[in-house]
Design a protein around this motif. Structure first.
Motif, short mmCIF file in Angstrom:
data_model
loop_
_atom_site.label_atom_id
_atom_site.label_comp_id
_atom_site.label_asym_id
_atom_site.label_seq_id
_atom_site.Cartn_x
_atom_site.Cartn_y
_atom_site.Cartn_z
N ILE A 137 -5.35 -23.14 -13.73
CA ILE A 137 -4.20 -22.24 -13.57
C ILE A 137 -4.47 -20.91 -14.26
N TYR A 138 -5.27 -20.91 -15.32
CA TYR A 138 -5.58 -19.67 -16.03
C TYR A 138 -6.39 -18.70 -15.17
N TYR A 139 -6.97 -19.21 -14.10
CA TYR A 139 -7.75 -18.40 -13.17
C TYR A 139 -6.85 -17.67 -12.17
N LEU A 140 -5.59 -18.12 -12.08
CA LEU A 140 -4.68 -17.58 -11.08
C LEU A 140 -4.41 -16.08 -11.21
N PRO A 141 -4.21 -15.52 -12.42
CA PRO A 141 -3.97 -14.07 -12.49
C PRO A 141 -5.11 -13.24 -11.89
N VAL A 142 -6.33 -13.67 -12.13
CA VAL A 142 -7.48 -12.95 -11.56
C VAL A 142 -7.44 -13.03 -10.04
N LEU A 143 -7.14 -14.22 -9.52
CA LEU A 143 -7.07 -14.37 -8.08
C LEU A 143 -5.87 -13.65 -7.48
N CYS A 144 -4.80 -13.52 -8.23
CA CYS A 144 -3.64 -12.76 -7.74
C CYS A 144 -4.01 -11.28 -7.59
N ILE A 145 -4.74 -10.76 -8.55
CA ILE A 145 -5.18 -9.36 -8.46
C ILE A 145 -6.09 -9.18 -7.25
N SER A 146 -7.03 -10.10 -7.07
CA SER A 146 -7.92 -9.99 -5.91
C SER A 146 -7.14 -10.17 -4.61
N GLY A 147 -6.10 -11.02 -4.63
CA GLY A 147 -5.27 -11.21 -3.45
C GLY A 147 -4.51 -9.95 -3.07
N VAL A 148 -4.05 -9.22 -4.08
CA VAL A 148 -3.35 -7.95 -3.82
C VAL A 148 -4.32 -6.93 -3.22
N ILE A 149 -5.50 -6.82 -3.80
CA ILE A 149 -6.48 -5.84 -3.31
C ILE A 149 -6.91 -6.19 -1.88
N ALA A 150 -7.25 -7.46 -1.67
CA ALA A 150 -7.66 -7.88 -0.33
C ALA A 150 -6.50 -7.75 0.65
N GLY A 151 -5.29 -8.08 0.20
CA GLY A 151 -4.11 -7.97 1.06
C GLY A 151 -3.86 -6.55 1.52
N ILE A 152 -4.08 -5.59 0.63
CA ILE A 152 -3.90 -4.19 1.00
C ILE A 152 -4.91 -3.80 2.08
N ALA A 153 -6.16 -4.18 1.88
CA ALA A 153 -7.21 -3.83 2.85
C ALA A 153 -6.96 -4.50 4.20
N ILE A 154 -6.69 -5.79 4.19
CA ILE A 154 -6.46 -6.54 5.43
C ILE A 154 -5.19 -6.06 6.11
N GLY A 155 -4.15 -5.80 5.32
CA GLY A 155 -2.88 -5.31 5.88
C GLY A 155 -3.03 -3.95 6.53
N ALA A 156 -3.82 -3.08 5.92
CA ALA A 156 -4.03 -1.74 6.49
C ALA A 156 -4.74 -1.84 7.83
N VAL A 157 -5.79 -2.65 7.89
CA VAL A 157 -6.52 -2.83 9.14
C VAL A 157 -5.63 -3.49 10.19
N SER A 158 -4.91 -4.53 9.77
CA SER A 158 -4.01 -5.23 10.70
C SER A 158 -2.94 -4.30 11.22
N GLY A 159 -2.37 -3.49 10.34
CA GLY A 159 -1.33 -2.55 10.76
C GLY A 159 -1.84 -1.58 11.82
N MET A 160 -3.06 -1.09 11.63
CA MET A 160 -3.64 -0.19 12.65
C MET A 160 -3.81 -0.91 13.98
N LEU A 161 -4.31 -2.15 13.93
CA LEU A 161 -4.49 -2.91 15.17
C LEU A 161 -3.16 -3.20 15.85
N ILE A 162 -2.16 -3.55 15.08
CA ILE A 162 -0.84 -3.86 15.63
C ILE A 162 -0.27 -2.64 16.35
N ARG A 163 -0.44 -1.47 15.74
CA ARG A 163 0.06 -0.23 16.36
C ARG A 163 -0.75 0.16 17.59
N ARG A 164 -2.05 -0.02 17.55
CA ARG A 164 -2.92 0.47 18.63
C ARG A 164 -3.02 -0.46 19.81
N ILE A 165 -2.88 -1.76 19.57
CA ILE A 165 -3.01 -2.72 20.67
C ILE A 165 -1.61 -3.08 21.14
N GLY A 166 -1.28 -2.63 22.33
CA GLY A 166 0.06 -2.85 22.88
C GLY A 166 0.19 -4.23 23.48
#
Length: 174
Positions: A137-166
């Protein structure tokens, strides 16, 4: 017979294309050397497909695509342990993303960030159970930070695809 405005053939083709894309992204990510100082940290490229499916298809479609991808990726590139960790992470992630998206208060980036953090939490819970140690469980904060960073990157790419692909939820081009 039509399923929510889509023929069975069209639905099968959509599933096939998205599952194949998710598998290619999973494989590509497996080839990237672990350059992070923290073991287990990944970008989660295949989650781009899950976020796209969540926005452009029905919720159950996103579940089928995500879970089939996890099963096939585990068979092709992993093990039973890989399957346990990936399935728990994917299921918790998709459930959280579906709930957060339903509120209408978050963009694809926000939905993806919540999914990234939930994915890591699901994997830690499985690890605690399988390895029978609560100290992970002590490893969770590190993984939460990585989840936020990865989530931002994946969300940005996904958002572009969602807008561009009708591609509407009914499966018809916009």
């Amino acid at each position: 017979m039509r399923l929510h405005g889509r023929s069975p053939a069209r639905l099968a083709a959509e599933y096939g294309v998205l599952i194949a894309l998710a598998l290619v992204l999973s494989y590509a990510e497996s080839l990237i050397p672990a350059f992070f100082a923290v073991p287990g940290v990944k970008l989660g490229l295949a989650n781009t497909v899950a976020v796209f499916a969540l926005y452009r298809m029905r919720g159950c479609d996103a579940w089928v695509i995500s879970l089939v991808r996890v099963m096939l990726a585990s068979i092709l590139f992993g093990s039973m342990f890989t399957f346990a960790y990936s399935a728990a992470g994917a299921a918790l992630s998709l459930a959280v993303m579906q709930l957060v998206k339903k509120t209408g208060r978050f963009s694809p980036v926000g939905v993806s960030v919540c999914g990234g953090v939930a994915h890591n939490a699901g994997q830690i819970l499985v690890a605690v159970f399988l390895l029978e140690t609560g100290s992970l469980i002590y490893y969770l904060p590190v993984l939460c930070i990585s989840g936020v960073i990865a989530g931002i990157a994946i969300g940005a790419v996904s958002g572009m695809l969602i807008r561009r692909i009708g591609w509407g939820k009914d499966g018809r081009p916009r």
